[in-house]
Design an enzyme around this catalytic site. Structure first.
Site, PDB file in Angstrom:
ATOM      1  N   SER A  55       0.806  -1.221   0.000  1.00  0.00           N
ATOM      2  CA  SER A  55       0.000   0.000   0.000  1.00  0.00           C
ATOM      3  C   SER A  55       0.840   1.273   0.000  1.00  0.00           C
ATOM      4  O   SER A  55       0.383   2.317  -0.467  1.00  0.00           O
ATOM      5  CB  SER A  55      -0.939   0.000   1.211  1.00  0.00           C
ATOM      6  N   GLY A  93      -2.033  -4.304   1.026  1.00  0.00           N
ATOM      7  CA  GLY A  93      -2.174  -5.534   1.803  1.00  0.00           C
ATOM      8  C   GLY A  93      -1.195  -6.629   1.416  1.00  0.00           C
ATOM      9  O   GLY A  93      -1.191  -7.704   2.034  1.00  0.00           O
ATOM     10  N   ASN A 121       3.845  -5.488   5.905  1.00  0.00           N
ATOM     11  CA  ASN A 121       2.663  -6.241   6.345  1.00  0.00           C
ATOM     12  C   ASN A 121       3.055  -7.540   7.040  1.00  0.00           C
ATOM     13  O   ASN A 121       2.325  -8.025   7.911  1.00  0.00           O
ATOM     14  CB  ASN A 121       1.756  -6.536   5.149  1.00  0.00           C
ATOM     15  N   ASP A 204      -4.927   6.509  10.202  1.00  0.00           N
ATOM     16  CA  ASP A 204      -4.564   5.174  10.685  1.00  0.00           C
ATOM     17  C   ASP A 204      -3.166   5.134  11.289  1.00  0.00           C
ATOM     18  O   ASP A 204      -2.766   4.135  11.893  1.00  0.00           O
ATOM     19  CB  ASP A 204      -4.690   4.134   9.571  1.00  0.00           C
ATOM     20  N   HIS A 207      -0.202   4.953   7.047  1.00  0.00           N
ATOM     21  CA  HIS A 207      -0.012   5.378   5.655  1.00  0.00           C
ATOM     22  C   HIS A 207       0.244   6.882   5.567  1.00  0.00           C
ATOM     23  O   HIS A 207      -0.523   7.673   6.107  1.00  0.00           O
ATOM     24  CB  HIS A 207      -1.241   4.998   4.814  1.00  0.00           C
TER      25      HIS A 207
END
Length: 228
Positions: A55, A93, A121, A204, A207
């Site tokens: 991402s 992801g 991730n 979040d 990011h």
């Protein structure tokens, strides 16, 4: 006498017409001869830079993906007149395992520079470091096998110590170890100057914002500019 004058006029007109026709043919021939030199030279074929990641590469959460660091690198390249085209192969992801499965399809397209940005991730999910290392190495091996002359770059990643300090340290060391082992360019920490800075990250906290991506682009550019 009258017939002679008429004949003379007709002769002069005929000579004039032939003369004009000859001049036009000569002018056309000159244009034809100069046409090849006036034609534009074919544009140089651009080399391909592939950003292969998750991402962060995809520009998750941005209004315009071109505001992500990969898109900003393309703008920098264009401003400098360099003949490179950026291909954004980021998938939100994505884990290193997923990347290892996807890379075969991607390598059907030619590339000249390969920037690998994966692993974040894995760390967030607590995947064993040995697994992350194995997958990253497999991806690098596949790129080298298919395009041995391509320049490879590895973007380093770090994670918070909430998974334990031992895990965080081992995870961080994977990137430096692989860069050294494969003799490739290392971006020590892609999120340098952005990670943990709330004003440079989206809600979040993971990011980057558009402003954060500008810093990421600088972190990348410093390491890859000499390769171009």
């Amino acid at each position: 006498m009258r017939r002679f004058k008429t004949f003379l006029v007709l002769s002069l007109l005929t000579a004039a017409l032939f003369s004009c026709g000859g001049e036009k043919k000569e002018e056309s021939a000159q244009k034809a001869d100069s046409a090849p030199t006036a034609a534009k030279a074919p544009a140089a074929k651009k080399k391909i830079i592939v950003f292969f990641g998750n991402s962060l590469t995809a520009g998750y959460g941005l209004d315009d993906p071109s505001q992500g660091f990969a898109g900003l690198i393309q703008k920098r390249i264009d401003s400098l007149g360099l003949q490179y085209k950026v291909v954004n192969a980021g998938v939100s992801g994505e884990t290193t395992s997923g990347g290892n499965s996807r890379i075969d399809w991607l390598l059907k397209q030619p590339l000249d520079v390969f920037v690998l940005e994966l692993g974040g991730n894995d760390g967030l999910r607590g995947i064993p470091v040995s697994e992350t290392r194995k997958n990253l190495q497999a991806i690098l091996d596949k790129v080298k096998a298919k395009y041995p002359d391509a320049k490879r770059v590895l973007a380093g990643m770090q994670i918070p110590p909430n998974m334990g300090q031992k895990y965080a340290t081992e995870f961080k060391d994977v990137y430096a170890d692989l860069a050294k082992k494969n003799d490739i360019t290392l971006i020590p920490f892609l999120l340098e100057g952005v990670g943990g800075e709330s004003k440079l990250n989206q809600a979040d906290g993971i990011h980057p914002t558009a402003e954060g991506h500008k810093i990421l682009a600088e972190n990348v550019w410093i390491r890859i500019k000499d390769l171009l």
